[in-house]
Design a protein around this motif. Structure first.
Motif: not given
Length: 371
Positions: A295-312
């Motif tokens: 779920l975190l992977t699916r909605y990583s763009d909409a969640l604070p502090l969570v992003s795709a690997p390698g993006t900071g």
């Protein structure tokens, strides 16, 4: 008169049966991961939650189930990921799945004498050694495992129905591998859950709890402690092997990195969060731990502090481990019974205060003190 809980179970069953007609592939695969995790969690809950044997090597038996299925069902000399010479027996896939579960149980039986001599942290360390042995074999036995690249998983075929992406149209809905496996996973989870529930509610369950609470006292009252501990270890290993087979069928490719120490720790988190010794708690904990990273992977763009690997930011997998790690701490400190304990308290009928709980002393207590 039918109780409201019965209607809830019926509605839940109808919902689960109807989901493949409405959900896309992502959600179906997420649900299948949760089903496989639930089967494995039930197994380790029988061992750790009900019998008190700490196991940190559960992933080892999942790997045996997954790779055992590939070896038994795969064709000899097949090519996988650009590598040739993989060993395969070419057995019918239904037989390969049964044999893989059996081999996982045999591996558990071979380890059970060691488990019978150890307790607590010592047993946990011994089972942890299985992970390192398993990882070494998975990465180096190229003919069996394909090495670090893994190997393809043959699709399951039962009674002429093949669980692959060849479309089967049902009510104008194309059924691929995920839709077909969904119902197979439901049947397996239901069967495993009912069997474990019967074990825990019967005489074996009472013996297992007695061993967990006080091993010496259990032996004194006539419980064959060594036999029960060995039997539960075998049963738990078979549950893990079945979970490994289902995971392999969902992934469609096995890789050694997945069956590491992190997976074993996740299974311990599942039963702690769900509730030790509870089948329903194991299923609930498995759903939380297995679905959270997806779920975190699916909605990583909409969640604070969570992003795709390698993006900071924090990667979804890392964030999920933080969250269910915090959940484990919260359960240990504030909810010893886990999610199952919460459900049990909510379903328990409320009654008036007992004499000992009221503000005044009970009559039996007074009469006992007065002479």
């Amino acid at each position: 008169m039918t109780r409201p809980r019965t209607y809830v179970w019926i509605a839940g069953a109808v919902l689960l049966l109807a989901l493949p007609f409405y959900l896309d592939r992502f959600w179906l695969q997420a649900g299948l991961f949760a089903m496989a995790a639930a089967i494995g969690a039930i197994g380790i809950n029988l061992l750790t939650g009900a019998t008190g044997q700490l196991s940190m090597g559960h992933a080892f038996f999942l790997a045996i189930g997954a790779y055992g299925y590939c070896v038994f069902a795969g064709e000899s000399g097949g090519v996988s990921g650009g590598e040739g010479g993989l060993t395969g027996l070419g057995l019918p896939t239904w037989l390969a799945a049964a044999l893989a579960v059996g081999v996982a149980g045999i591996a558990g039986g071979l380890f059970s004498p060691i488990a019978g001599r150890l307790r607590g942290a010592y047993l946990g360390i011994a089972t942890l050694a299985l992970i390192f042995i398993g990882q070494h074999v998975l990465f180096n036995a190229h003919d069996l495992t394909g090495g670090s690249n893994g190997r393809d998983v043959p699709p399951l075929s039962i009674f002429g129905l093949t669980f692959d992406d060849s479309e089967l149209v049902v009510a104008a809905v194309p059924f691929g591998a995920s839709e077909k496996l969904w119902y197979a996973g439901l049947v397996l989870l239901l069967g495993c859950g009912l069997f474990a529930r019967g074990v825990l509610r019967g005489r074996p369950g009472r013996a297992m709890n007695a061993i967990r609470d006080h091993r010496i006292a259990a032996g004194v009252i006539g419980v064959p402690v060594a036999r029960y501990r060995a039997g539960v270890f075998v049963l738990s290993s078979m549950y893990a092997g079945l979970a490994g087979v289902l995971l392999a069928l969902v992934f469609q490719r096995t890789v050694p990195d997945y069956f590491g120490m992190t997976l074993s720790l996740e299974y311990l988190a599942m039963i702690v969060i769900g509730g030790l010794g509870s089948v329903a708690g194991a299923v609930a904990g498995a759903a939380v731990v297995s679905l959270l990273p997806q779920l975190l992977t699916r909605y990583s763009d909409a969640l604070p502090l969570v992003s795709a690997p390698g993006t900071g930011g924090i990667a979804p997998g890392e964030a999920s481990r933080y969250l269910y790690g915090a959940a484990v701490v919260a359960v240990v400190l504030f909810l010893p019974g886990g999610l199952a304990g919460i459900a049990a308290r909510r379903s328990r009928p409320t009654s008036g205060p007992t004499p000992g709980e009221s503000g005044e002393p009970g009559q039996s207590g007074e009469s006992g003190e007065e002479r």
